[in-house]
Design a protein around this motif. Structure first.
Motif, PDB file in Angstrom:
ATOM      1  N   ASP A   1      37.133  49.357  29.314  1.00  0.00           N
ATOM      2  CA  ASP A   1      38.489  49.217  29.839  1.00  0.00           C
ATOM      3  C   ASP A   1      38.632  47.969  30.700  1.00  0.00           C
ATOM      4  O   ASP A   1      39.737  47.449  30.870  1.00  0.00           O
ATOM      5  N   ALA A   2      37.527  47.505  31.278  1.00  0.00           N
ATOM      6  CA  ALA A   2      37.547  46.291  32.097  1.00  0.00           C
ATOM      7  C   ALA A   2      36.183  45.623  32.035  1.00  0.00           C
ATOM      8  O   ALA A   2      35.155  46.298  31.939  1.00  0.00           O
ATOM      9  N   ILE A   3      36.178  44.294  32.080  1.00  0.00           N
ATOM     10  CA  ILE A   3      34.944  43.513  32.109  1.00  0.00           C
ATOM     11  C   ILE A   3      34.965  42.655  33.369  1.00  0.00           C
ATOM     12  O   ILE A   3      35.918  41.905  33.608  1.00  0.00           O
ATOM     13  N   ILE A   4      33.927  42.784  34.187  1.00  0.00           N
ATOM     14  CA  ILE A   4      33.808  42.023  35.428  1.00  0.00           C
ATOM     15  C   ILE A   4      32.667  41.025  35.274  1.00  0.00           C
ATOM     16  O   ILE A   4      31.527  41.415  34.995  1.00  0.00           O
ATOM     17  N   VAL A   5      32.954  39.740  35.445  1.00  0.00           N
ATOM     18  CA  VAL A   5      31.924  38.705  35.360  1.00  0.00           C
ATOM     19  C   VAL A   5      31.409  38.420  36.766  1.00  0.00           C
ATOM     20  O   VAL A   5      32.169  38.005  37.644  1.00  0.00           O
ATOM     21  N   ASN A   6      30.119  38.651  36.975  1.00  0.00           N
ATOM     22  CA  ASN A   6      29.520  38.459  38.299  1.00  0.00           C
ATOM     23  C   ASN A   6      28.950  37.049  38.420  1.00  0.00           C
ATOM     24  O   ASN A   6      27.747  36.824  38.317  1.00  0.00           O
ATOM     25  N   ASP A   7      29.858  36.104  38.652  1.00  0.00           N
ATOM     26  CA  ASP A   7      29.457  34.724  38.918  1.00  0.00           C
ATOM     27  C   ASP A   7      29.358  34.502  40.421  1.00  0.00           C
ATOM     28  O   ASP A   7      28.460  33.824  40.916  1.00  0.00           O
ATOM     29  N   ASN A   8      30.297  35.109  41.148  1.00  0.00           N
ATOM     30  CA  ASN A   8      30.315  35.088  42.608  1.00  0.00           C
ATOM     31  C   ASN A   8      30.429  36.532  43.071  1.00  0.00           C
ATOM     32  O   ASN A   8      31.362  37.239  42.679  1.00  0.00           O
ATOM     33  N   LEU A   9      29.478  36.995  43.891  1.00  0.00           N
ATOM     34  CA  LEU A   9      29.413  38.411  44.245  1.00  0.00           C
ATOM     35  C   LEU A   9      30.686  38.894  44.925  1.00  0.00           C
ATOM     36  O   LEU A   9      31.212  39.964  44.590  1.00  0.00           O
ATOM     37  N   GLU A  10      31.197  38.136  45.876  1.00  0.00           N
ATOM     38  CA  GLU A  10      32.400  38.561  46.598  1.00  0.00           C
ATOM     39  C   GLU A  10      33.586  38.706  45.655  1.00  0.00           C
ATOM     40  O   GLU A  10      34.342  39.683  45.724  1.00  0.00           O
ATOM     41  N   GLN A  11      33.743  37.745  44.745  1.00  0.00           N
ATOM     42  CA  GLN A  11      34.850  37.809  43.793  1.00  0.00           C
ATOM     43  C   GLN A  11      34.655  38.961  42.808  1.00  0.00           C
ATOM     44  O   GLN A  11      35.618  39.654  42.447  1.00  0.00           O
ATOM     45  N   ALA A  12      33.410  39.170  42.383  1.00  0.00           N
ATOM     46  CA  ALA A  12      33.134  40.263  41.451  1.00  0.00           C
ATOM     47  C   ALA A  12      33.451  41.615  42.085  1.00  0.00           C
ATOM     48  O   ALA A  12      34.007  42.502  41.432  1.00  0.00           O
ATOM     49  N   CYS A  13      33.103  41.782  43.365  1.00  0.00           N
ATOM     50  CA  CYS A  13      33.410  43.035  44.064  1.00  0.00           C
ATOM     51  C   CYS A  13      34.915  43.244  44.166  1.00  0.00           C
ATOM     52  O   CYS A  13      35.418  44.364  43.999  1.00  0.00           O
ATOM     53  N   SER A  14      35.644  42.167  44.440  1.00  0.00           N
ATOM     54  CA  SER A  14      37.099  42.252  44.516  1.00  0.00           C
ATOM     55  C   SER A  14      37.698  42.611  43.161  1.00  0.00           C
ATOM     56  O   SER A  14      38.594  43.465  43.063  1.00  0.00           O
ATOM     57  N   ASP A  15      37.207  41.975  42.100  1.00  0.00           N
ATOM     58  CA  ASP A  15      37.703  42.261  40.751  1.00  0.00           C
ATOM     59  C   ASP A  15      37.394  43.705  40.352  1.00  0.00           C
ATOM     60  O   ASP A  15      38.206  44.368  39.696  1.00  0.00           O
ATOM     61  N   PHE A  16      36.227  44.180  40.743  1.00  0.00           N
ATOM     62  CA  PHE A  16      35.828  45.552  40.437  1.00  0.00           C
ATOM     63  C   PHE A  16      36.786  46.535  41.107  1.00  0.00           C
ATOM     64  O   PHE A  16      37.271  47.490  40.478  1.00  0.00           O
TER      65      PHE A  16
END
Length: 251
Positions: free
Chosen positions: A224-239
């Motif tokens: 349902d969603a794909i989160i790309v962990n390139d930057n941890l802070e941004q990935a956590c926000s996207d999650f």
């Protein structure tokens, strides 16, 4: 396992959050930060982390019954043979992993005040599993939906009997699926190397498995969603944003 279907079947479907991603992608860190944030959030639903069974050895700091239920391969195989113990199980990197029915129920019970969740607050179950586990849960949900669709034609008694071995003790599952991906396969290999916990053999095996997991994870419609962990802070926000979309905006 002996579970009463009447005592465990809720009036509405269970909506576990299923999180998947290759080894070394940072999935555990993202989940930990999300769980801490959601605990103190007035907006996000409350989640409980299911405790899976595994035959692998504990890593430093891991506690039996908290991080995993660490069991022998013989014990694990015995539970598989029962047929109604695991909702999903698979062999990954030479070790067996599985999520029991009971683990999901234990999380989704209304809190009695014995945890950090306020008394009376319902929780959703968070499942941290591999690609094969995702396929198993999707297959289980499909069988449940097939059972429901056949009931008007076959009659409830016949359809219930036909699918009893797989669905008699579980409520309807409507899981949400999130895949966490690295920015590139090369970045993932570097992260695995930098962990310093892999032998050349295990590194090659994890890297080989990761390639197959990425193919499945990045295929449209599988998650349902794909989160790309390139930057941890941004990935956590996207999650967190993805979870909000799944559990609040779609109520």
């Amino acid at each position: 396992m002996s579970i009463s279907s009447t005592s465990l079947r809720p009036s509405k479907p269970l909506r576990p959050l299923v999180v998947c991603g290759p080894s070394g992608v940072g999935k555990g860190t993202i989940i930990s930060k999300f769980m801490e944030y959601s605990l103190h959030s007035n907006v996000l639903p409350k989640f409980g982390f299911s405790v899976s069974h595994t035959t692998r050895q504990p890593r430093p700091g891991e506690v039996d019954g908290v991080h995993y239920n660490f069991v022998t391969r013989d014990f694990f195989q015995e539970k598989i043979n029962l047929g109604d113990f695991f909702i999903e199980h698979a062999e990954v990197h030479g070790n067996m992993y599985g999520t029991s029915f009971q683990a999901i129920f234990d999380v989704t019970k209304v809190s009695d005040g014995g945890s950090d969740i306020p008394d009376g607050v319902e929780r959703q179950c968070l499942l941290d599993i591999d690609v094969e586990g995702v396929k198993s849960i999707k297959g289980f949900q499909s069988r449940q939906q097939l059972k429901l669709s056949m009931e008007p034609t076959l009659g409830k008694a016949k359809s219930t009997q036909q699918y009893a071995s797989e669905t008699r003790e579980l409520p309807l599952l409507c899981a949400n699926f999130i895949f966490i991906a690295p920015p590139s396969i090369e970045t993932l290999r570097d992260r695995l190397l930098n962990r310093g916990t892999e032998t050349p053999e295990t590194l090659e095996r994890r890297f080989r498995n990761a390639k197959a997991e990425l193919i499945f994870g990045m295929t449209p419609g599988n998650f349902d969603a794909i989160i790309v962990n390139d930057n941890l802070e941004q990935a956590c926000s996207d999650f967190t944003t993805a979870v909000l979309d799944m559990y609040l905006l779609n109520e």
